[in-house]
Design a protein around this motif. Sequence first.
Motif, PDB file in Angstrom:
ATOM      1  N   THR A  30      33.544  33.229  50.447  1.00 54.71           N
ATOM      2  CA  THR A  30      33.990  33.331  51.848  1.00 54.71           C
ATOM      3  C   THR A  30      35.557  32.708  50.149  1.00 54.71           C
ATOM      4  O   THR A  30      36.252  32.902  49.676  1.00 54.71           O
ATOM      5  CB  THR A  30      34.466  33.344  52.729  1.00 54.71           C
ATOM      6  OG1 THR A  30      33.974  33.723  53.274  1.00 54.71           O
ATOM      7  CG2 THR A  30      35.965  33.379  53.111  1.00 54.71           C
ATOM      8  N   ALA A  31      35.292  31.497  50.080  1.00 55.64           N
ATOM      9  CA  ALA A  31      35.571  30.441  49.317  1.00 55.64           C
ATOM     10  C   ALA A  31      35.367  31.332  47.750  1.00 55.64           C
ATOM     11  O   ALA A  31      37.063  31.035  47.470  1.00 55.64           O
ATOM     12  CB  ALA A  31      34.881  28.738  49.773  1.00 55.64           C
ATOM     13  N   ALA A  32      34.775  31.564  47.156  1.00 52.39           N
ATOM     14  CA  ALA A  32      35.020  31.935  45.919  1.00 52.39           C
ATOM     15  C   ALA A  32      35.858  33.567  45.983  1.00 52.39           C
ATOM     16  O   ALA A  32      36.820  33.312  45.637  1.00 52.39           O
ATOM     17  CB  ALA A  32      33.582  32.855  45.684  1.00 52.39           C
ATOM     18  N   ALA A  37      41.283  34.973  44.758  1.00 45.15           N
ATOM     19  CA  ALA A  37      42.852  35.915  44.425  1.00 45.15           C
ATOM     20  C   ALA A  37      43.489  34.417  44.548  1.00 45.15           C
ATOM     21  O   ALA A  37      45.227  35.565  44.411  1.00 45.15           O
ATOM     22  CB  ALA A  37      42.528  36.450  46.450  1.00 45.15           C
ATOM     23  N   LEU A  38      43.762  33.550  44.451  1.00 43.79           N
ATOM     24  CA  LEU A  38      44.587  32.406  44.117  1.00 43.79           C
ATOM     25  C   LEU A  38      45.369  32.662  43.026  1.00 43.79           C
ATOM     26  O   LEU A  38      46.041  32.450  42.342  1.00 43.79           O
ATOM     27  CB  LEU A  38      44.049  31.876  44.424  1.00 43.79           C
ATOM     28  CG  LEU A  38      44.282  31.167  45.736  1.00 43.79           C
ATOM     29  CD1 LEU A  38      43.281  29.844  46.558  1.00 43.79           C
ATOM     30  CD2 LEU A  38      45.954  30.960  46.433  1.00 43.79           C
ATOM     31  N   LYS A  39      44.123  33.386  41.726  1.00 41.77           N
ATOM     32  CA  LYS A  39      44.115  32.960  40.080  1.00 41.77           C
ATOM     33  C   LYS A  39      45.306  34.072  39.976  1.00 41.77           C
ATOM     34  O   LYS A  39      46.639  33.212  39.009  1.00 41.77           O
ATOM     35  CB  LYS A  39      42.877  34.031  39.442  1.00 41.77           C
ATOM     36  CG  LYS A  39      41.996  32.744  39.364  1.00 41.77           C
ATOM     37  CD  LYS A  39      41.024  33.608  38.813  1.00 41.77           C
ATOM     38  CE  LYS A  39      38.953  32.502  39.239  1.00 41.77           C
ATOM     39  NZ  LYS A  39      38.277  33.271  38.129  1.00 41.77           N
ATOM     40  N   PRO A  40      45.592  34.724  40.493  1.00 44.01           N
ATOM     41  CA  PRO A  40      47.062  35.589  39.372  1.00 44.01           C
ATOM     42  C   PRO A  40      48.389  34.588  40.536  1.00 44.01           C
ATOM     43  O   PRO A  40      49.701  34.733  39.557  1.00 44.01           O
ATOM     44  CB  PRO A  40      47.642  36.455  40.395  1.00 44.01           C
ATOM     45  CG  PRO A  40      45.871  36.827  41.191  1.00 44.01           C
ATOM     46  CD  PRO A  40      45.154  35.972  40.874  1.00 44.01           C
ATOM     47  N   LEU A  41      48.327  33.440  40.940  1.00 43.87           N
ATOM     48  CA  LEU A  41      48.834  33.184  42.296  1.00 43.87           C
ATOM     49  C   LEU A  41      49.627  32.111  41.372  1.00 43.87           C
ATOM     50  O   LEU A  41      51.045  31.021  41.138  1.00 43.87           O
ATOM     51  CB  LEU A  41      49.294  32.840  43.675  1.00 43.87           C
ATOM     52  CG  LEU A  41      48.733  33.674  44.091  1.00 43.87           C
ATOM     53  CD1 LEU A  41      48.488  33.517  45.738  1.00 43.87           C
ATOM     54  CD2 LEU A  41      49.469  34.807  44.087  1.00 43.87           C
ATOM     55  N   ASN A  42      48.662  31.439  39.931  1.00 48.19           N
ATOM     56  CA  ASN A  42      49.089  30.362  39.284  1.00 48.19           C
ATOM     57  C   ASN A  42      49.400  28.829  40.012  1.00 48.19           C
ATOM     58  O   ASN A  42      50.092  28.308  39.786  1.00 48.19           O
ATOM     59  CB  ASN A  42      49.634  30.730  38.456  1.00 48.19           C
ATOM     60  CG  ASN A  42      49.733  31.786  37.432  1.00 48.19           C
ATOM     61  OD1 ASN A  42      48.037  31.689  36.843  1.00 48.19           O
ATOM     62  ND2 ASN A  42      50.373  32.856  37.024  1.00 48.19           N
ATOM     63  N   PRO A  43      48.671  28.516  41.283  1.00 45.15           N
ATOM     64  CA  PRO A  43      48.865  27.175  41.669  1.00 45.15           C
ATOM     65  C   PRO A  43      48.767  26.458  40.685  1.00 45.15           C
ATOM     66  O   PRO A  43      48.002  26.560  39.652  1.00 45.15           O
ATOM     67  CB  PRO A  43      48.163  26.729  42.594  1.00 45.15           C
ATOM     68  CG  PRO A  43      46.565  28.094  42.465  1.00 45.15           C
ATOM     69  CD  PRO A  43      47.534  29.447  41.567  1.00 45.15           C
ATOM     70  N   ASP A  44      49.600  24.761  40.578  1.00 44.71           N
ATOM     71  CA  ASP A  44      49.418  23.886  39.793  1.00 44.71           C
ATOM     72  C   ASP A  44      48.421  23.442  40.177  1.00 44.71           C
ATOM     73  O   ASP A  44      47.384  22.367  39.206  1.00 44.71           O
ATOM     74  CB  ASP A  44      50.679  23.036  39.910  1.00 44.71           C
ATOM     75  CG  ASP A  44      51.539  23.377  39.974  1.00 44.71           C
ATOM     76  OD1 ASP A  44      51.872  23.232  38.716  1.00 44.71           O
ATOM     77  OD2 ASP A  44      52.239  23.698  41.441  1.00 44.71           O
ATOM     78  N   ARG A  45      47.379  23.186  40.856  1.00 44.75           N
ATOM     79  CA  ARG A  45      45.705  22.743  41.373  1.00 44.75           C
ATOM     80  C   ARG A  45      45.180  23.321  42.039  1.00 44.75           C
ATOM     81  O   ARG A  45      45.924  24.664  42.831  1.00 44.75           O
ATOM     82  CB  ARG A  45      45.558  21.232  41.633  1.00 44.75           C
ATOM     83  CG  ARG A  45      46.362  20.178  40.377  1.00 44.75           C
ATOM     84  CD  ARG A  45      46.268  19.088  41.426  1.00 44.75           C
ATOM     85  NE  ARG A  45      44.476  18.472  41.565  1.00 44.75           N
ATOM     86  CZ  ARG A  45      44.205  17.500  41.698  1.00 44.75           C
ATOM     87  NH1 ARG A  45      45.470  16.673  42.407  1.00 44.75           N
ATOM     88  NH2 ARG A  45      43.232  16.926  42.255  1.00 44.75           N
ATOM     89  N   VAL A  46      44.087  23.780  42.329  1.00 44.74           N
ATOM     90  CA  VAL A  46      42.417  24.483  43.176  1.00 44.74           C
ATOM     91  C   VAL A  46      42.091  23.447  43.867  1.00 44.74           C
ATOM     92  O   VAL A  46      40.828  23.307  41.936  1.00 44.74           O
ATOM     93  CB  VAL A  46      42.535  25.718  42.776  1.00 44.74           C
ATOM     94  CG1 VAL A  46      41.420  26.712  43.848  1.00 44.74           C
ATOM     95  CG2 VAL A  46      43.239  26.465  42.854  1.00 44.74           C
ATOM     96  N   LEU A  47      41.531  22.513  44.285  1.00 45.66           N
ATOM     97  CA  LEU A  47      40.556  21.838  45.038  1.00 45.66           C
ATOM     98  C   LEU A  47      39.518  22.219  45.429  1.00 45.66           C
ATOM     99  O   LEU A  47      40.080  23.485  46.355  1.00 45.66           O
ATOM    100  CB  LEU A  47      41.427  20.620  45.675  1.00 45.66           C
ATOM    101  CG  LEU A  47      41.811  19.853  45.085  1.00 45.66           C
ATOM    102  CD1 LEU A  47      43.204  20.141  44.610  1.00 45.66           C
ATOM    103  CD2 LEU A  47      42.382  18.418  45.954  1.00 45.66           C
ATOM    104  N   LYS A  48      38.431  22.442  44.843  1.00 44.15           N
ATOM    105  CA  LYS A  48      36.971  23.046  45.559  1.00 44.15           C
ATOM    106  C   LYS A  48      36.618  22.685  46.185  1.00 44.15           C
ATOM    107  O   LYS A  48      35.827  21.644  45.949  1.00 44.15           O
ATOM    108  CB  LYS A  48      36.532  24.468  44.332  1.00 44.15           C
ATOM    109  CG  LYS A  48      36.807  25.063  43.614  1.00 44.15           C
ATOM    110  CD  LYS A  48      36.637  26.034  42.634  1.00 44.15           C
ATOM    111  CE  LYS A  48      37.289  26.354  41.663  1.00 44.15           C
ATOM    112  NZ  LYS A  48      36.481  27.077  40.719  1.00 44.15           N
ATOM    113  N   GLY A  49      35.014  23.105  46.657  1.00 42.84           N
ATOM    114  CA  GLY A  49      34.397  21.954  48.060  1.00 42.84           C
ATOM    115  C   GLY A  49      34.894  21.277  48.522  1.00 42.84           C
ATOM    116  O   GLY A  49      34.147  19.994  48.853  1.00 42.84           O
TER     117      GLY A  49
END
Length: 385
Positions: A30-32, A37-49
Amino acid sequence: MLTNSDIAELTEFRRALHKRPELSGEEVETAAAIVEALKPLNPDRVLKGLGGHGVAAVFDSGVEGPTVLFRAELDALPIQEISDNPWKSEIDGKGHLCGHDGHMTMLLALGRQIAREPVAKGRVVLMFQPAEEDGSGAKAVVADPAYQEIAADWAFAIHIEPGRPFGYVSTKTGLVNCASQGLKINLTGKTAHAADPEDGVSPAQAVAALVPALDGLGQGGRLDDDFRLVTITHAQIGAPTFGVAPGEAVIYATLRTAQDSAMDQIDQDARALAMAEAEKHGLDVSFEVFDAFAASINDPEATEIAVGAMTAIDVESGDYGLPMRASEDFGVFGWGAKAAMLCLGPGDDYAALHNPDYDFPDDLIPVGGAIFERITRDLLGRAER
């Protein structure tokens, strides 16, 4: 504003999530999917885990201002779904039967709108939180050192809540969801032959005394600051046999209060009762805690912001059905932020949460997205082009 294409794509994504439910602490796939899905939105940061499998997308204006967090949950339930929908769960014994797939999709709806029209100041954080269903996720996220880099000043969440008209939102200042925890009481004596029970130490009399005594610690009633409720959910003495006098017993009790501080007291009271009965009957006793939820308490300013946003876009709101005895771990975000939980109605006769035939109504995706977007604009504005 979301386009028809947005709504169609988001609906498809929600249904894809619905097919692949994962339980608390297991939300790898689900997290993956969220990260992708967030990639096309180009957020400034994506924090995982975060706090396990949590994901946070940060949209930063680069201009000083508050951090506004919107939360959804990643996890599903250990319930077999009963449905004829082509997007029903593909995993036996697991199902998105609490609306979390829809909650995640509403956050992505907000993300699409922020990506197209950035905020004028501050930061927006889309928080996809793990392990809400067992009460551990929000605490783990907030305790994660990485969260401190994006700690919220304001926090909002929407939870679908059947029993309300479609699109109606229940919210209010103060208590929305009770604190709760599961207390497991283990009583240990000594088994004996059923013909000679005096040779053993049976927990039977202790359990017989404890069940009504624990129940007496909290009878429910009015949901004010003094509310206390104890529900015995399971009790077992020995094994299902006729030849052995029991030497062990277990009691499961769910403790529920309107305030976190009151939970500490009722927990102490329950343990004291169990220790007294154990001593009386010559038993050893031990305790385990499960599914510990903080109370969700809505901040007055955050509630006012949310209600104002909904009024501006003609979403009806009120305090119908609040507060609720049910628990929700979103309240943890309110420990460090001005927070508000919003309960969104799917229709008066809609299936109840945690039912095997429940499914999130896709028509609510743009409603939730619009509420979140208006809250964002009211707090952070819209960048000039």
